[in-house]
Motif scaffolding. Structure first.
Motif, PDB file in Angstrom:
ATOM      1  N   VAL A 176       9.869  17.752   7.366  1.00 41.89           N
ATOM      2  CA  VAL A 176      10.764  18.337   8.376  1.00 41.89           C
ATOM      3  C   VAL A 176      11.558  17.281   9.145  1.00 41.89           C
ATOM      4  N   GLY A 177      11.259  16.018   8.899  1.00 42.29           N
ATOM      5  CA  GLY A 177      11.881  14.950   9.667  1.00 42.29           C
ATOM      6  C   GLY A 177      13.360  14.766   9.390  1.00 42.29           C
ATOM      7  N   TYR A 235      13.234  19.501   3.026  1.00 41.15           N
ATOM      8  CA  TYR A 235      14.555  19.872   3.546  1.00 41.15           C
ATOM      9  C   TYR A 235      15.654  18.925   3.060  1.00 41.15           C
ATOM     10  N   GLY A 236      15.346  18.139   2.042  1.00 42.25           N
ATOM     11  CA  GLY A 236      16.352  17.240   1.477  1.00 42.25           C
ATOM     12  C   GLY A 236      16.718  16.067   2.363  1.00 42.25           C
ATOM     13  N   GLN A 237      15.834  15.726   3.303  1.00 41.58           N
ATOM     14  CA  GLN A 237      16.143  14.653   4.262  1.00 41.58           C
ATOM     15  C   GLN A 237      15.455  13.328   3.950  1.00 41.58           C
ATOM     16  N   ASN A 265      16.187   9.693   5.609  1.00 41.87           N
ATOM     17  CA  ASN A 265      15.191   9.135   6.518  1.00 41.87           C
ATOM     18  C   ASN A 265      14.828   7.703   6.130  1.00 41.87           C
ATOM     19  N   VAL A 266      14.652   7.491   4.827  1.00 43.02           N
ATOM     20  CA  VAL A 266      14.312   6.158   4.338  1.00 43.02           C
ATOM     21  C   VAL A 266      15.436   5.173   4.658  1.00 43.02           C
ATOM     22  N   LEU A 315       9.306  12.018  -2.061  1.00 45.47           N
ATOM     23  CA  LEU A 315      10.615  11.466  -2.402  1.00 45.47           C
ATOM     24  C   LEU A 315      10.550  10.853  -3.797  1.00 45.47           C
ATOM     25  N   ALA A 316      11.516  11.207  -4.652  1.00 46.61           N
ATOM     26  CA  ALA A 316      11.510  10.766  -6.043  1.00 46.61           C
ATOM     27  C   ALA A 316      11.818   9.276  -6.166  1.00 46.61           C
ATOM     28  N   THR A 317      11.026   8.598  -6.979  1.00 45.85           N
ATOM     29  CA  THR A 317      11.234   7.166  -7.211  1.00 45.85           C
ATOM     30  C   THR A 317      12.625   6.892  -7.748  1.00 45.85           C
ATOM     31  N   GLU A 318      13.095   7.747  -8.668  1.00 48.27           N
ATOM     32  CA  GLU A 318      14.411   7.549  -9.267  1.00 48.27           C
ATOM     33  C   GLU A 318      15.514   7.541  -8.221  1.00 48.27           C
TER      34      GLU A 318
END
Length: 246
Positions: free
Chosen positions: A124-125, A154-156, A160-161, A192-195
């Motif tokens: 949620v961040g 939420y695709g964030q 965020n990273v 979060l996907a590594t790719e």
């Protein structure tokens, strides 16, 4: 975690790779030691509700359980990584105060964890919230000893990273094809996907040392085995370029 020994038995170990095991208690540590883990990890929550649902005890009780694990790890010369769950929100308690995150992380740090991974368990961040959490947590823990562990509900997660990279954080937890989730976090998607992270970092001129072609092969393999599609946007796009008819 019941099959961890089988996983370790089947791994063909490669030089330069750290093989870590999650150890919620002393019994888990002993199993990890027997399996030949290079390091172990303990996990606490910044949410009382999630702590009760996930490991059936309070935050303070969970931290108490780690004391014998830390002692045993020190005795055997194994490093311990700490994780804090629900750093920006909880499915049971709602918003989480950054000061609570900082306090739990600091207790793990004082116990002897060499690195603390901050986990947005339900995804949620937002970048702004992520920066606040990092700012408060890094008051007592060096930024270079902190890591990001974000789910992408939420695709964030990628945004965020990037926000935390700007603040000096340099360790990012990811999973191939965006796999992952948590049975005690309703609605949470995978990690979060590594790719996606590798694609972003390489595009920023940051060398990761990761071979994208081999990474895509691994993602295709595991998704085929599980019978699910990849959750990686970059992975999907790059795979289409390599196999346009796929």
């Amino acid at each position: 975690m019941a099959d961890s020994q089988k996983v370790f038995d089947l791994i063909h170990r490669q030089p330069g790779i750290i093989y870590s095991a999650l150890t919620p208690n002393l019994k888990g540590f002993e199993a990890a030691l027997a399996a030949g883990a290079d390091e172990v990890a303990v996990f606490a929550s910044a949410s009382e509700g999630f702590s009760q649902k996930n490991i059936n005890c309070s935050i303070s009780e969970s931290l108490k359980r780690f004391e014998p694990v830390m002692a045993a790890a020190k005795q055997h010369g194994l490093k311990v990584r700490g994780y804090v769950s629900c750093v920006m929100g909880c499915p049971y308690d709602g918003d989480i105060r950054p000061s609570v995150v900082a306090d739990v992380a600091d207790q793990l740090w004082q116990m002897g964890c060499y690195e603390i991974s901050l986990g947005d368990t339900i995804g949620v961040g937002t970048p702004y919230k992520a920066k606040i959490v990092l700012e408060q947590t890094s008051r007592n823990i060096p930024v270079l000893s902190l890591a990001a562990h974000f789910h992408n509900t939420y695709g964030q997660a990628l945004a965020n990273v990037y926000a935390l990279l700007e603040e000096g954080l340099s360790v990012i937890d990811t999973s191939v094809a965006g796999l992952g989730g948590c049975p005690y976090a309703p609605g949470a998607s995978g990690n979060l996907a590594t790719e996606d992270v590798v694609y972003m970092l390489e595009g920023m001129g940051i060398k990761t040392g990761v071979n994208m072609e081999e990474l895509l092969k691994a993602a295709t393999f595991i998704c085929d085995q599980l019978g699910i599609p990849s959750r990686s946007n970059a992975g999907f796009a790059l795979s289409r370029l390599i196999h346009p008819s796929g």
